[in-house]
Design a protein around this motif. Structure first.
Motif, PDB file in Angstrom:
ATOM      1  N   ALA A 213      53.999  62.447  11.392  1.00 28.76           N
ATOM      2  CA  ALA A 213      55.333  63.017  11.156  1.00 28.76           C
ATOM      3  C   ALA A 213      56.000  63.497  12.430  1.00 28.76           C
ATOM      4  O   ALA A 213      57.200  63.780  12.425  1.00 28.76           O
ATOM      5  CB  ALA A 213      55.242  64.161  10.155  1.00 28.76           C
ATOM      6  N   LYS A 214      55.261  63.617  13.528  1.00 30.30           N
ATOM      7  CA  LYS A 214      55.867  63.978  14.800  1.00 30.30           C
ATOM      8  C   LYS A 214      56.322  62.748  15.569  1.00 30.30           C
ATOM      9  O   LYS A 214      57.309  62.796  16.302  1.00 30.30           O
ATOM     10  CB  LYS A 214      54.880  64.785  15.652  1.00 30.30           C
ATOM     11  CG  LYS A 214      54.568  66.172  15.091  1.00 30.30           C
ATOM     12  CD  LYS A 214      53.669  66.947  16.019  1.00 30.30           C
ATOM     13  CE  LYS A 214      53.403  68.350  15.484  1.00 30.30           C
ATOM     14  NZ  LYS A 214      52.529  69.143  16.380  1.00 30.30           N
ATOM     15  N   GLN A 215      55.607  61.652  15.416  1.00 25.90           N
ATOM     16  CA  GLN A 215      55.978  60.426  16.114  1.00 25.90           C
ATOM     17  C   GLN A 215      57.065  59.648  15.379  1.00 25.90           C
ATOM     18  O   GLN A 215      57.869  58.954  16.001  1.00 25.90           O
ATOM     19  CB  GLN A 215      54.742  59.540  16.312  1.00 25.90           C
ATOM     20  CG  GLN A 215      53.689  60.169  17.215  1.00 25.90           C
ATOM     21  CD  GLN A 215      52.511  59.246  17.454  1.00 25.90           C
ATOM     22  OE1 GLN A 215      52.687  58.085  17.838  1.00 25.90           O
ATOM     23  NE2 GLN A 215      51.308  59.749  17.244  1.00 25.90           N
ATOM     24  N   LEU A 216      57.074  59.755  14.057  1.00 24.52           N
ATOM     25  CA  LEU A 216      58.146  59.183  13.250  1.00 24.52           C
ATOM     26  C   LEU A 216      58.631  60.262  12.301  1.00 24.52           C
ATOM     27  O   LEU A 216      57.993  60.561  11.291  1.00 24.52           O
ATOM     28  CB  LEU A 216      57.671  57.955  12.464  1.00 24.52           C
ATOM     29  CG  LEU A 216      58.681  57.407  11.448  1.00 24.52           C
ATOM     30  CD1 LEU A 216      59.990  56.989  12.123  1.00 24.52           C
ATOM     31  CD2 LEU A 216      58.093  56.228  10.676  1.00 24.52           C
ATOM     32  N   VAL A 217      59.749  60.872  12.656  1.00 22.27           N
ATOM     33  CA  VAL A 217      60.337  61.947  11.851  1.00 22.27           C
ATOM     34  C   VAL A 217      61.314  61.320  10.872  1.00 22.27           C
ATOM     35  O   VAL A 217      62.224  60.587  11.275  1.00 22.27           O
ATOM     36  CB  VAL A 217      61.073  62.963  12.746  1.00 22.27           C
ATOM     37  CG1 VAL A 217      61.595  64.130  11.911  1.00 22.27           C
ATOM     38  CG2 VAL A 217      60.159  63.458  13.853  1.00 22.27           C
ATOM     39  N   LEU A 218      61.134  61.602   9.589  1.00 18.24           N
ATOM     40  CA  LEU A 218      62.046  61.089   8.574  1.00 18.24           C
ATOM     41  C   LEU A 218      62.897  62.233   8.028  1.00 18.24           C
ATOM     42  O   LEU A 218      62.362  63.220   7.522  1.00 18.24           O
ATOM     43  CB  LEU A 218      61.269  60.429   7.432  1.00 18.24           C
ATOM     44  CG  LEU A 218      60.579  59.106   7.754  1.00 18.24           C
ATOM     45  CD1 LEU A 218      59.878  58.572   6.515  1.00 18.24           C
ATOM     46  CD2 LEU A 218      61.564  58.080   8.295  1.00 18.24           C
ATOM     47  N   PHE A 219      64.208  62.078   8.136  1.00 22.16           N
ATOM     48  CA  PHE A 219      65.125  63.082   7.622  1.00 22.16           C
ATOM     49  C   PHE A 219      65.673  62.633   6.275  1.00 22.16           C
ATOM     50  O   PHE A 219      65.947  61.448   6.072  1.00 22.16           O
ATOM     51  CB  PHE A 219      66.285  63.309   8.595  1.00 22.16           C
ATOM     52  CG  PHE A 219      65.873  64.021   9.850  1.00 22.16           C
ATOM     53  CD1 PHE A 219      65.557  65.362   9.821  1.00 22.16           C
ATOM     54  CD2 PHE A 219      65.803  63.340  11.057  1.00 22.16           C
ATOM     55  CE1 PHE A 219      65.180  66.024  10.983  1.00 22.16           C
ATOM     56  CE2 PHE A 219      65.422  63.995  12.221  1.00 22.16           C
ATOM     57  CZ  PHE A 219      65.109  65.344  12.176  1.00 22.16           C
ATOM     58  N   PRO A 220      65.859  63.584   5.356  1.00 29.88           N
ATOM     59  CA  PRO A 220      66.464  63.213   4.076  1.00 29.88           C
ATOM     60  C   PRO A 220      67.925  62.834   4.264  1.00 29.88           C
ATOM     61  O   PRO A 220      68.608  63.372   5.136  1.00 29.88           O
ATOM     62  CB  PRO A 220      66.325  64.493   3.242  1.00 29.88           C
ATOM     63  CG  PRO A 220      66.276  65.596   4.252  1.00 29.88           C
ATOM     64  CD  PRO A 220      65.563  65.018   5.443  1.00 29.88           C
ATOM     65  N   GLU A 221      68.384  61.893   3.466  1.00 27.50           N
ATOM     66  CA  GLU A 221      69.795  61.527   3.502  1.00 27.50           C
ATOM     67  C   GLU A 221      70.631  62.695   2.995  1.00 27.50           C
ATOM     68  O   GLU A 221      70.315  63.301   1.974  1.00 27.50           O
ATOM     69  CB  GLU A 221      70.044  60.302   2.616  1.00 27.50           C
ATOM     70  CG  GLU A 221      71.422  59.698   2.760  1.00 27.50           C
ATOM     71  CD  GLU A 221      71.642  59.066   4.112  1.00 27.50           C
ATOM     72  OE1 GLU A 221      72.396  59.669   4.914  1.00 27.50           O
ATOM     73  OE2 GLU A 221      71.065  58.015   4.378  1.00 27.50           O
ATOM     74  N   PHE A 301      68.603  70.569   2.859  1.00 35.39           N
ATOM     75  CA  PHE A 301      67.960  70.034   4.062  1.00 35.39           C
ATOM     76  C   PHE A 301      66.644  70.757   4.373  1.00 35.39           C
ATOM     77  O   PHE A 301      65.607  70.114   4.555  1.00 35.39           O
ATOM     78  CB  PHE A 301      68.906  70.164   5.250  1.00 35.39           C
ATOM     79  CG  PHE A 301      68.447  69.419   6.481  1.00 35.39           C
ATOM     80  CD1 PHE A 301      68.741  68.079   6.645  1.00 35.39           C
ATOM     81  CD2 PHE A 301      67.721  70.054   7.466  1.00 35.39           C
ATOM     82  CE1 PHE A 301      68.323  67.386   7.768  1.00 35.39           C
ATOM     83  CE2 PHE A 301      67.295  69.378   8.602  1.00 35.39           C
ATOM     84  CZ  PHE A 301      67.597  68.036   8.744  1.00 35.39           C
ATOM     85  N   CYS A 302      66.666  72.071   4.414  1.00 30.57           N
ATOM     86  CA  CYS A 302      65.507  72.823   4.913  1.00 30.57           C
ATOM     87  C   CYS A 302      64.515  73.231   3.823  1.00 30.57           C
ATOM     88  O   CYS A 302      63.340  72.917   3.911  1.00 30.57           O
ATOM     89  CB  CYS A 302      65.975  74.053   5.680  1.00 30.57           C
ATOM     90  SG  CYS A 302      66.801  73.656   7.227  1.00 30.57           S
TER      91      CYS A 302
END
Length: 311
Positions: A213-221, A301-302
């Protein structure tokens, strides 16, 4: 006759929700990441940019090295320094700001679209020099709106995906530590998103772990005009979350508004226009009181989305 009680609208009262419950707040737990927003100017205009960065939006102006140094001087312990924008590599002082953070022993995370501003020869030479001197303490995190070229370019403009991939490949070839920040589509599971980015990573010859999760961070739409529930003090127990797991418990962001005489410190990397999240001129001022979760993005978001901008 007794006065009739009129409950506040959602996200309007700092202490009370529309249902009359106590609004949740987040106290300061100690600095993890100090963000420096180099300005809202960007070389592209994404359809769903959180802070509406564009080639014309200069409501947050470029930070200078002189703006940044007092905040670095406030830090008594090593921390992560995050740099965001806009596009940070458009900022004239970006390399000097990066060097100032690194020479003080901090780790550095720079968010970039890896496009033309980063690929200028002066910037490339500066990045190689910083990487040679500070190695793994510096990471460039490249943002994409999708692992699919067509979906990415629908947000960022035709050709943006190919240009970002060229930048990613150059970073890998130059030996500069890199990560990816991607969005997860509303109609895509996390597993499917990670598989899509895994294929992209392999095609570019990157050595990133798509499950990290640090190398590929996925953010919610983020959804325009979304209507999430308000976060109350009872939510911590219901959701089995601790307030200190929320981004504003350990992160602050420095910005300079157009026409302002000095930079300001904000509670959140996304809420740059809401005066309730503008906390002061210094880190000491900006960490003195709890942050009240009085915005829809605090929820979506958070707290509910579980996202964090830091590494």
């Amino acid at each position: 006759m007794a006065d009739t009680f009129h409950p506040p609208a959602k996200f309007s009262h700092p202490d009370v929700t529309a249902k009359g419950e106590t609004r949740a707040s987040v106290g300061w737990s100690g600095l993890k990441t100090l963000w420096l927003n180099t300005g809202t100017l960007c070389n592209i205009e994404c359809a769903n940019c959180y802070i509406e960065s564009s080639p014309k939006n200069d409501r947050l102006v470029y930070l200078t090295l002189a703006d940044v140094l007092p905040f670095l001087d406030e830090l008594t312990e090593q921390a992560e320094i995050g740099i965001t924008g806009g596009e940070p590599f458009m900022c004239p002082d970006i390399l000097a700001i990066m060097g100032a953070a690194l020479v003080r022993g901090h780790s550095l995370l720079v968010l970039t679209n890896a496009m033309r501003p980063m690929m200028r020869p002066r910037v490339q030479a500066g990045l190689k020099d910083l990487a040679a001197r500070y190695g793994a303490r510096m990471t460039l995190r490249v943002s994409l709106d999708s692992h699919d070229a067509a979906l990415n370019d629908a947000e960022r403009g035709e050709g943006a995906f190919a240009e970002a991939c060229t930048g990613l490949a150059w970073l890998a070839q130059a030996g500069i530590p890199v990560a990816i920040a991607g969005r997860q589509s509303l109609h895509e599971s996390e597993d499917a998103a990670r598989e899509g980015y895994r294929a992209l990573i392999a095609s570019l010859g990157l050595t990133l772990n798509a499950d990290d999760a640090k190398q590929l961070v996925l953010f919610p739409e983020m959804i325009a005009r979304d209507d999430p529930p308000e976060i109350t003090t009872a939510c911590w127990g219901i959701l089995n979350k601790a307030p200190d797991s929320i981004m504003c418990s350990s992160q602050r962001m420095v910005v300079r508004r157009k026409g302002a005489s000095a930079p300001r410190v904000l509670a959140c990397t996304l809420l740059v226009d809401d005066p309730a999240f503008d906390l002061g001129n210094t880190l000491a001022e900006a960490t003195a009181a709890p942050v009240k979760l009085n915005h829809p993005w605090c929820a979506s978001f958070c707290v509910l989305g579980g996202a964090s901008c830091s590494a």
